[in-house]
Design a protein around this motif. Structure first.
Motif, PDB file in Angstrom:
ATOM      1  N   GLY A  97       0.823  -1.217   0.000  1.00 34.25           N
ATOM      2  CA  GLY A  97       0.000   0.000   0.000  1.00 34.25           C
ATOM      3  C   GLY A  97       0.850   1.257   0.000  1.00 34.25           C
ATOM      4  O   GLY A  97       0.554   2.222  -0.721  1.00 34.25           O
ATOM      5  N   ILE A  98       1.899   1.272   0.776  1.00 38.18           N
ATOM      6  CA  ILE A  98       2.801   2.427   0.816  1.00 38.18           C
ATOM      7  C   ILE A  98       3.481   2.604  -0.534  1.00 38.18           C
ATOM      8  O   ILE A  98       3.563   3.711  -1.061  1.00 38.18           O
ATOM      9  CB  ILE A  98       3.832   2.279   1.956  1.00 38.18           C
ATOM     10  CG1 ILE A  98       3.131   2.400   3.314  1.00 38.18           C
ATOM     11  CG2 ILE A  98       4.955   3.299   1.826  1.00 38.18           C
ATOM     12  CD1 ILE A  98       4.004   2.047   4.493  1.00 38.18           C
ATOM     13  N   TRP A  99       3.962   1.511  -1.115  1.00 41.74           N
ATOM     14  CA  TRP A  99       4.613   1.586  -2.431  1.00 41.74           C
ATOM     15  C   TRP A  99       3.646   2.125  -3.480  1.00 41.74           C
ATOM     16  O   TRP A  99       3.996   2.998  -4.277  1.00 41.74           O
ATOM     17  CB  TRP A  99       5.130   0.206  -2.835  1.00 41.74           C
ATOM     18  CG  TRP A  99       5.773   0.196  -4.180  1.00 41.74           C
ATOM     19  CD1 TRP A  99       7.030   0.598  -4.494  1.00 41.74           C
ATOM     20  CD2 TRP A  99       5.180  -0.217  -5.404  1.00 41.74           C
ATOM     21  NE1 TRP A  99       7.257   0.449  -5.833  1.00 41.74           N
ATOM     22  CE2 TRP A  99       6.125  -0.047  -6.421  1.00 41.74           C
ATOM     23  CE3 TRP A  99       3.929  -0.726  -5.739  1.00 41.74           C
ATOM     24  CZ2 TRP A  99       5.870  -0.361  -7.739  1.00 41.74           C
ATOM     25  CZ3 TRP A  99       3.674  -1.037  -7.061  1.00 41.74           C
ATOM     26  CH2 TRP A  99       4.642  -0.851  -8.035  1.00 41.74           C
ATOM     27  N   HIS A 100       2.403   1.624  -3.472  1.00 42.97           N
ATOM     28  CA  HIS A 100       1.401   2.082  -4.436  1.00 42.97           C
ATOM     29  C   HIS A 100       1.108   3.569  -4.249  1.00 42.97           C
ATOM     30  O   HIS A 100       1.024   4.326  -5.223  1.00 42.97           O
ATOM     31  CB  HIS A 100       0.122   1.260  -4.289  1.00 42.97           C
ATOM     32  CG  HIS A 100      -0.982   1.698  -5.189  1.00 42.97           C
ATOM     33  ND1 HIS A 100      -0.955   1.471  -6.548  1.00 42.97           N
ATOM     34  CD2 HIS A 100      -2.124   2.373  -4.945  1.00 42.97           C
ATOM     35  CE1 HIS A 100      -2.040   1.982  -7.091  1.00 42.97           C
ATOM     36  NE2 HIS A 100      -2.763   2.533  -6.140  1.00 42.97           N
ATOM     37  N   PHE A 101       0.966   4.005  -3.007  1.00 43.35           N
ATOM     38  CA  PHE A 101       0.687   5.412  -2.731  1.00 43.35           C
ATOM     39  C   PHE A 101       1.814   6.301  -3.236  1.00 43.35           C
ATOM     40  O   PHE A 101       1.581   7.299  -3.908  1.00 43.35           O
ATOM     41  CB  PHE A 101       0.492   5.623  -1.225  1.00 43.35           C
ATOM     42  CG  PHE A 101       0.370   7.071  -0.836  1.00 43.35           C
ATOM     43  CD1 PHE A 101      -0.810   7.754  -1.055  1.00 43.35           C
ATOM     44  CD2 PHE A 101       1.439   7.751  -0.268  1.00 43.35           C
ATOM     45  CE1 PHE A 101      -0.920   9.086  -0.709  1.00 43.35           C
ATOM     46  CE2 PHE A 101       1.338   9.077   0.079  1.00 43.35           C
ATOM     47  CZ  PHE A 101       0.144   9.749  -0.138  1.00 43.35           C
ATOM     48  N   LEU A 102       3.054   5.928  -2.940  1.00 44.92           N
ATOM     49  CA  LEU A 102       4.193   6.742  -3.369  1.00 44.92           C
ATOM     50  C   LEU A 102       4.303   6.766  -4.885  1.00 44.92           C
ATOM     51  O   LEU A 102       4.615   7.797  -5.479  1.00 44.92           O
ATOM     52  CB  LEU A 102       5.486   6.226  -2.746  1.00 44.92           C
ATOM     53  CG  LEU A 102       5.614   6.420  -1.242  1.00 44.92           C
ATOM     54  CD1 LEU A 102       6.885   5.761  -0.740  1.00 44.92           C
ATOM     55  CD2 LEU A 102       5.579   7.885  -0.879  1.00 44.92           C
ATOM     56  N   ARG A 103       4.062   5.650  -5.521  1.00 44.74           N
ATOM     57  CA  ARG A 103       4.145   5.591  -6.980  1.00 44.74           C
ATOM     58  C   ARG A 103       3.040   6.425  -7.611  1.00 44.74           C
ATOM     59  O   ARG A 103       3.249   7.149  -8.571  1.00 44.74           O
ATOM     60  CB  ARG A 103       4.043   4.145  -7.445  1.00 44.74           C
ATOM     61  CG  ARG A 103       4.248   4.003  -8.912  1.00 44.74           C
ATOM     62  CD  ARG A 103       4.464   2.556  -9.272  1.00 44.74           C
ATOM     63  NE  ARG A 103       4.624   2.465 -10.697  1.00 44.74           N
ATOM     64  CZ  ARG A 103       3.900   1.693 -11.466  1.00 44.74           C
ATOM     65  NH1 ARG A 103       2.985   0.914 -10.949  1.00 44.74           N
ATOM     66  NH2 ARG A 103       4.091   1.678 -12.760  1.00 44.74           N
ATOM     67  N   LYS A 104       1.831   6.342  -7.090  1.00 39.88           N
ATOM     68  CA  LYS A 104       0.688   7.074  -7.629  1.00 39.88           C
ATOM     69  C   LYS A 104       0.871   8.578  -7.461  1.00 39.88           C
ATOM     70  O   LYS A 104       0.545   9.350  -8.341  1.00 39.88           O
ATOM     71  CB  LYS A 104      -0.577   6.621  -6.916  1.00 39.88           C
ATOM     72  CG  LYS A 104      -1.822   7.258  -7.416  1.00 39.88           C
ATOM     73  CD  LYS A 104      -2.767   6.205  -7.881  1.00 39.88           C
ATOM     74  CE  LYS A 104      -4.064   6.840  -8.281  1.00 39.88           C
ATOM     75  NZ  LYS A 104      -4.415   6.546  -9.616  1.00 39.88           N
ATOM     76  N   LYS A 105       1.403   9.002  -6.342  1.00 42.00           N
ATOM     77  CA  LYS A 105       1.596  10.424  -6.078  1.00 42.00           C
ATOM     78  C   LYS A 105       2.854  10.982  -6.736  1.00 42.00           C
ATOM     79  O   LYS A 105       3.095  12.164  -6.707  1.00 42.00           O
ATOM     80  CB  LYS A 105       1.650  10.691  -4.568  1.00 42.00           C
ATOM     81  CG  LYS A 105       0.359  10.437  -3.871  1.00 42.00           C
ATOM     82  CD  LYS A 105      -0.684  11.409  -4.327  1.00 42.00           C
ATOM     83  CE  LYS A 105      -1.986  11.186  -3.619  1.00 42.00           C
ATOM     84  NZ  LYS A 105      -3.051  12.002  -4.117  1.00 42.00           N
TER      85      LYS A 105
END
Length: 177
Positions: free
Chosen positions: A38-46
């Protein structure tokens, strides 16, 4: 001798009892994996962090300028000028490592004067561009569609002029030795 009530307060130091079987440990591990994902996805998306985004800064800036050109309108001239200025400033920070987005034009240009040679070559045109943006942002000067197009063209020329060009293998080898 230690009083018995103090010793009893340390019962939490003991190893977990038989209730901590494989199921609990696997659930805990699965939770950690989901949290990391979830953290990886959030950082990638932002778009946070250079390591997660492989898009070069000039491509990001040129795409943003193209999208801004599509939204060009005299009704939103101040927002337009703020955005075009921000695109260039963010590009400069990503491309050259010069903190540009949250500095005044004067502070930024002083740092450019003593920094990256490629930026020094464009210092004058960059100063004119940012000065024109500041007049609209802070002095509330009115701009017409033609002036807005010129600002976009100026920003695009700057980005295109500062795109890093790959060095030939022979030149890179000489530079490294």
């Amino acid at each position: 001798m230690t009083p018995p009530d103090i010793i009893e307060n340390f019962h939490w130091l003991q190893a977990p009892g038989p209730g901590w079987g494989w199921g609990v440990w696997l659930s805990f591990l699965a939770g950690l994996v989901l949290l990391a994902g979830g953290i990886w996805h959030f950082l990638r998306k932002k778009g946070r962090g250079r390591l997660l985004s492989a898009t070069p800064p000039h491509q990001t800036a040129l795409r943003a300028l193209h999208e801004l050109r599509q939204k060009l309108s005299e009704e939103n001239q101040r927002e337009f000028v703020v955005e075009v200025s921000q695109i260039v400033r963010v590009y400069i920070q990503a491309r050259f490592g010069v903190r540009a987005p949250h500095r005044s034009t004067g502070e930024f240009l002083r740092e450019v004067h003593s920094g990256e040679p490629l930026l020094r070559d464009h210092r004058e045109s960059l100063g004119v561009f940012l000065g024109q943006c500041d007049l609209v942002k802070f002095a509330r000067r009115h701009v017409v569609r033609e002036q807005m197009n010129r600002l976009l063209d100026s920003a695009q020329r700057f980005v295109e002029a500062t795109i890093p060009h790959p060095q030939p293998a022979a030149a890179a080898a000489e530079k490294g030795s």
